[in-house]
Design a protein around this motif. Structure first.
Motif: not given
Length: 380
Positions: A115-128
């Motif tokens: 869980g701790a190493a899972a990334v919030s990829l949706g946030s990073m997509v929206r940041a792009r």
């Protein structure tokens, strides 16, 4: 309605990060149910399976803002690659510990790392998207598209992992989730042309959570997460009470389906109403639309009511991310968006626990009162 989205993908590099980001975050709807199916199948204990799954979810919710903060500071690529490799290794370890009958504490230990190493990829997509489009009206459409993509993931992911775990092999669902997240995230990290600049030179200090508006948005999303978590659990119990547990997936799919349809419609429109006005109206609609589920006693009507209520989800989430984009400085944006994901995650865990307690005490139909109460709290 679809025409408004066509121009989004003409910019160089967009298709690459959108496709890889989609596959990289597919496991966000597969991991929890995959762990439950694996561990319950091996140990015959739903209590252990649910506890390990909850451990993974809580570890992710706590760590997501930190990974967002690191991505803002050092760049997404430099953070994502080591994190996803640790996540993948820990998930393999979790499967091995379960399969080899290792002591129970090893399941929790590896679950924390997963869980701790899972990334919030949706946030990073929206940041792009924010980096590429700035304050262009197209950003609203882009956020809407990503919300629709999330709903597709939440409709398809659990069905895929369940079919694999029950029809192929107990491990198959988690293996597909593992491959999807590692390959998708690595490809996403390598898309350097669309990556937002790191914030090292921006005199970075503080955290988005210290901004009062962000705190308020997180409280609203926490309450909404409680609705999601409680509705998921109570709906399964409701279907079982009506001797049709197999239909619980279809009922929950109607909830996500309403959100998917409204997300497409919402993103295709140009809005003159302020973000705040849209946010409040969507929340009010959500609470009003949830009211009938407390009174319904049969499955077809419940499915229709959940579809209507689900239509408020995407507009609320889309507008919430848009408000974060306005409230948070660019060099803190990924962390700011990750705080929303964290709030929803904690809300889901709280809602699932409370929904289970209410169902055991008062029955599934009456337990929906908790979901309605959480929606009213979000409005307040």
């Amino acid at each position: 309605m679809v025409g408004a989205y066509r121009g989004l993908f003409d910019m160089p590099g967009v298709k690459g990060f959108v496709i890889s980001g989609f596959f990289g975050r597919m496991p966000m709807s597969m991991l929890g149910i995959g762990i439950v199916l694996l561990i319950s199948g091996l140990t015959d204990s739903y209590t252990t399976a649910g506890a390990v799954s909850a451990t993974v979810s809580i570890a992710f919710a706590i760590a997501a803002p930190l990974s967002g903060r690191l991505a803002d500071r050092f760049g997404q690529g430099r953070v994502l690659i080591p994190l996803v490799l640790v996540h993948g290794t820990a998930l393999v370890g979790l499967m091995l510990c379960a399969g080899l009958g290792a002591p129970q504490w090893t399941l929790y230990a590896t679950g924390v790392v997963v869980g701790a190493a899972a990334v919030s990829l949706g946030s990073m997509v929206r940041a792009r998207w924010t980096h590429l489009l700035g304050r262009s009206p197209k950003l609203h459409t882009a956020f809407s598209f990503e919300s629709v993509a999330d709903e597709v993931i939440f409709v398809a992911g659990p069905a895929v992992v369940s079919a694999l775990a029950t029809g192929v092999n107990l491990y198959a669902g988690l293996i597909v989730a593992l491959v999807s997240t590692v390959i998708g995230t690595l490809f996403f990290a390598l898309q350097r042309g669309t990556e937002p600049p790191s914030g090292k030179a921006a005199g970075r200090s503080g955290s988005p959570i210290t901004i009062p508006g962000v705190v308020l948005l997180c409280c609203v999303l926490l309450a909404m997460g409680a609705v999601f978590g409680s509705v998921d659990l109570i709906t399964v119990a409701f279907a079982e009470e009506h001797h049709a547990k197999a239909l619980s997936g279809a009922l929950l799919a109607s909830f996500a389906g309403g959100s998917m349809v409204s997300g497409l419609w919402y993103g295709a429109r140009s809005w003159k109403l302020s973000l705040r006005g849209r946010f409040v109206r969507a929340l009010i609609f959500f609470a009003v639309a949830l009211t009938p589920i407390v009174l319904i006693g049969n499955l077809p009507l419940l499915g229709a009511a959940l579809f209507v209520a689900g239509m408020a989800i995407s507009p609320t989430i889309i507008t919430g991310y848009s408000m974060i984009e306005r409230l948070v400085p660019p060099h803190l944006l990924t962390e700011g968006m990750a705080w929303l994901s964290t709030s929803v995650g904690f809300g889901v865990a709280l809602g699932a626990w409370a929904g289970g307690r209410m169902t055991d005490m008062f029955g599934a139909s009456n337990a929906y009162g908790f979901s309605l109460g959480a929606a009213l709290l979000a409005v307040v």
